[in-house]
Design a protein around this motif. Sequence first.
Motif, mmCIF file in Angstrom:
data_model
loop_
_atom_site.group_PDB
_atom_site.id
_atom_site.type_symbol
_atom_site.label_atom_id
_atom_site.label_comp_id
_atom_site.label_asym_id
_atom_site.label_seq_id
_atom_site.Cartn_x
_atom_site.Cartn_y
_atom_site.Cartn_z
ATOM 1 N N THR A 109 -4.730 41.261 -7.755
ATOM 2 C CA THR A 109 -3.929 42.085 -6.851
ATOM 3 C C THR A 109 -2.586 41.393 -6.616
ATOM 4 O O THR A 109 -2.541 40.182 -6.381
ATOM 5 C CB THR A 109 -4.662 42.237 -5.492
ATOM 6 N N ASP A 129 -7.991 31.319 -4.482
ATOM 7 C CA ASP A 129 -8.269 32.710 -4.107
ATOM 8 C C ASP A 129 -6.967 33.473 -3.957
ATOM 9 O O ASP A 129 -6.899 34.658 -4.254
ATOM 10 C CB ASP A 129 -9.052 32.741 -2.780
ATOM 11 N N GLY A 187 -10.522 39.305 -8.757
ATOM 12 C CA GLY A 187 -10.283 39.674 -7.359
ATOM 13 C C GLY A 187 -9.355 38.716 -6.636
ATOM 14 O O GLY A 187 -9.107 38.859 -5.436
ATOM 15 N N GLU A 206 -2.283 46.227 -9.085
ATOM 16 C CA GLU A 206 -3.186 45.294 -9.756
ATOM 17 C C GLU A 206 -2.781 45.093 -11.208
ATOM 18 O O GLU A 206 -2.378 46.046 -11.874
ATOM 19 C CB GLU A 206 -4.595 45.892 -9.707
ATOM 20 N N ARG A 213 -12.384 43.867 2.050
ATOM 21 C CA ARG A 213 -12.990 44.905 1.211
ATOM 22 C C ARG A 213 -12.442 46.287 1.576
ATOM 23 O O ARG A 213 -12.152 47.105 0.715
ATOM 24 C CB ARG A 213 -14.524 44.872 1.398
ATOM 25 N N GLY A 236 -9.759 44.686 -1.286
ATOM 26 C CA GLY A 236 -9.912 43.307 -1.751
ATOM 27 C C GLY A 236 -11.361 42.955 -2.060
ATOM 28 O O GLY A 236 -12.252 43.809 -2.026
ATOM 29 N N ASN A 237 -11.574 41.663 -2.370
ATOM 30 C CA ASN A 237 -12.930 41.250 -2.746
ATOM 31 C C ASN A 237 -13.773 40.810 -1.553
ATOM 32 O O ASN A 237 -14.861 40.275 -1.715
ATOM 33 C CB ASN A 237 -12.871 40.165 -3.834
#
Length: 373
Positions: free
Chosen positions: A294, A233, A261, A289, A151, A155-156
């Motif tokens: 990303t 992911d 994300g 992005e 984060r 990022g997520n």
Amino acid sequence: MIIGIPKEIKKNEYRVACNPDGVKEITSKGHTVLVERGAGIGSGYSDEDYINSGAILKDTPREVYEEAELIYKVKEIFPQEFQYLREDHIVFTYIHSNAYAEQTDALLEKKVTGIAYEDVDDKDGEFPLLKPMSIIAGKGGFLAALHFMQRVHGGNGILLSRIDGVRTPEITIIGAGNSGVAAAELAAALGNKVTILDINIDKLEKARKELPSNVELLISNRANLETCLKRTDVLINCILWPKWRKDHLVDRDMLKMMKPGAMIVDVACDDEGAIQTTHSTSHDDPVYEVDGVTHYCVDNIPSAFSQTATTTLCNVTVPYVLKIAEKGVKQALIDDKYLRRGLTTYKGLLTLEETGRKQNRPWVTPEKALGME
Ligand SMILES: NC(=O)c1ccc[n+]([C@@H]2O[C@H](COP(=O)([O-])OP(=O)(O)OC[C@H]3O[C@@H](n4cnc5c(N)ncnc54)[C@H](O)[C@@H]3O)[C@@H](O)[C@H]2O)c1
């Protein structure tokens, strides 16, 4: 032979052709090694380390080029270095003559013997002087995902590791070659669910022997790719896309299948190659992005791990430097067909077919240039 190691001048290039251990190996065989002052700093080696290994320090690149016979480098020769080139120079480095026409002109005009790391191959048809960099790029690519999923780095906030009570993160890798297997090794070691896709079943079988059982190996087809895109992911692309192809393995529309994300790490980082939305980036500005995904597409990942990259590159190049120094470049090329494949320019002749065709220049085979046929 006198071997010269200049400081690399490319932006963000922290590697150097040879570490002090490699220099010691060369000087112990009676050769002279000249190192430009400060050349090893980016890889964590001081001038003193080189002196202790038997090198002689030089203050300027001019002195290194003037006194050395073999110029031992990492990256291509830049325009400001062309002035130093001479007919009796041997340049041993990543040349990429295909991409840098101006450099090809200089090597030909100055009649330099240019031997490109990237074209030296081996009995299995692999590229031993590229392989160590691909391995570092694969591992570094996964580590970039680990970093940019945080984060605090935009990022997520998913930790790419297995944690009890939490869904295990999924990593998809396209290509079971050097970089793909290296990325999988790290990702799997942290407990992630890893899937590798490849079109070549032999590559998948080879990867099976090298990787732990939590890595799934799938044939690369549209159905498997789409299934992976929906659940992954991180997608790590480790395939070089043929230049002539106008289509893409993952086009922009397909990003919509990915989770918000999610991240793409494009190790191959061909502009609009296998991944349509890829454009290469630098360590200064590594991510961007597109449609909520990303992208990390740094084109010289190994430079971030300069000490490791320098050491691993030096480990594989020193034996060739010794061969050239001991036999003389012509005899070394005649005796070793794998080294000969790397010959790019010789006495004003282009000896790399690929560059001849791409740049529309005349070329001859290395064998012809060396008088072997
Ligand atoms: N970003 C960087 O800093 C950096 C550093 C080193 C290498 N690279 C690049 O990384 C890329 C990969 O290098 P490598 O040494 O791992 O290559 P490699 O040749 O070892 O592996 C490529 C793999 O991709 C597979 N493949 C080909 N087409 C495919 C498809 N359509 N679907 C699935 N798999 C497919 C091949 O079968 C092969 O197993 C190269 O483009 C190289 O230039 C980048």
